[in-house]
Design a protein around this motif. Sequence first.
Motif, mmCIF file in Angstrom:
data_model
loop_
_atom_site.group_PDB
_atom_site.id
_atom_site.type_symbol
_atom_site.label_atom_id
_atom_site.label_comp_id
_atom_site.label_asym_id
_atom_site.label_seq_id
_atom_site.Cartn_x
_atom_site.Cartn_y
_atom_site.Cartn_z
ATOM 1 N N CYS A 280 0.844 -1.198 0.000
ATOM 2 C CA CYS A 280 0.000 0.000 0.000
ATOM 3 C C CYS A 280 0.882 1.251 0.000
ATOM 4 O O CYS A 280 2.075 1.195 0.300
ATOM 5 N N GLY A 281 0.298 2.371 -0.334
ATOM 6 C CA GLY A 281 1.071 3.593 -0.442
ATOM 7 C C GLY A 281 1.824 3.954 0.817
ATOM 8 O O GLY A 281 2.997 4.344 0.774
ATOM 9 N N ALA A 282 1.172 3.821 1.968
ATOM 10 C CA ALA A 282 1.820 4.160 3.235
ATOM 11 C C ALA A 282 3.002 3.239 3.511
ATOM 12 O O ALA A 282 4.057 3.685 3.997
ATOM 13 N N CYS A 283 2.850 1.949 3.207
ATOM 14 C CA CYS A 283 3.924 0.998 3.472
ATOM 15 C C CYS A 283 5.072 1.145 2.478
ATOM 16 O O CYS A 283 6.231 0.877 2.809
ATOM 17 N N LEU A 284 4.768 1.577 1.256
ATOM 18 C CA LEU A 284 5.836 1.856 0.295
ATOM 19 C C LEU A 284 6.658 3.060 0.747
ATOM 20 O O LEU A 284 7.887 3.091 0.574
ATOM 21 N N GLU A 285 5.996 4.064 1.329
ATOM 22 C CA GLU A 285 6.730 5.214 1.869
ATOM 23 C C GLU A 285 7.657 4.750 2.987
ATOM 24 O O GLU A 285 8.812 5.189 3.081
#
Length: 383
Positions: A280-285
């Motif tokens: 997910c976007g947050a985990c990729l960050e």
Amino acid sequence: MPLLPHGAHAPGSVPHALDGHLMLQVKRVDPAPFDDVSPVDGGLVFCGLKAAENKAAVLRDRPFTGPVLIDPSAYEKHVATPDRPFDAGEASLMAADGLEEQLERQRMQGATMAVTPTALLSAGDLASLEAVAERALEISDDDVLLSLPVDARWLRAPHHHDLISMLRQVPLPKALVLCATHDPLSTAEAAANLREVVSSVPGIGLLRSDLAALDAMVHGAGFASIGDSASARHGPTPDRRGPGPRRRDPAVLLPRALSYHYGETIATAFDGAEAPLCPCGACLEWGAANGSADGRRPLTTFTDAVDTHGAHRHNHAVWSALWEWIMRAADEADAKERWQKYCRRALTEIAGLNEAAGRPGRTFGPSAALRVWAGGEPRRGRL
């Protein structure tokens, strides 16, 4: 003022400002992922006894153009009676009665719609529910949302039929809040009957919920909200004992299993095994900031209080992406099919997660609600 004739069909009354919005509901503001919420199809719902205060603090220096609701959460402390269905206080110089005063205060506080301070509706208490409905029919303002905090035992037959009958007679925009000590959809009967309620009452919303909000939306709910923490994913009941002390590790949404589990539970389950990774976007960050080899965050890394904000960002990113995918369906029937297929796949994925963790038992057992969402026949049981 009399209610509409028995069996009459109240028109669908989804307020334009909320129509189709899947919002984030918060009680504790510190770990909430406010900056990730879309103003286009999302929104913010503040609940708890400090809801108005928290809304003011959060949005004072953070412009947000999406819908914002202040749930006064009167049901956290008060149980409705036929004589006092709202915790509205007394009349003042500003308004004819306490209810009008409370609604006007929310308008002044910048709420998109004013939410009624309805007290908890005990299971089967038709007299108090009718008192709420009667008073609601006197409200002519088009910016009022009737809050309906119901003890989850209303979802036990035949109470849910009484609930449907009464709600269909109230044309005011309205939203359910399910109240229980723990999971309000702990039985298949409750999950199936909630679906029947939202599909039978045009335009109703579901607030302070969990992934049940997705099932409600594809089956007729006009809007919904998902809590960022366990305390914001269902309402409490004033007369029933609540959960124990707050844990340090946050609840984490396992995308493949469509269920929340405490971070330490996930970490323990996969101790010595390959951890599931999240894209997910947050985990990729997080992966980019922490030099993760494949750029994704292991779901075994949410084990302490300092991980709470990250967990809430992850949870929001997962259900938001899932909802966006469902809404790309060609029509309502396709949306229902997409949701059901995802739920069916989750049942298979749960078995795979247990096997990967070396725990073929029920570490990540499917919930009764998930089985209903996947198309299973509900087995009747007590709430």
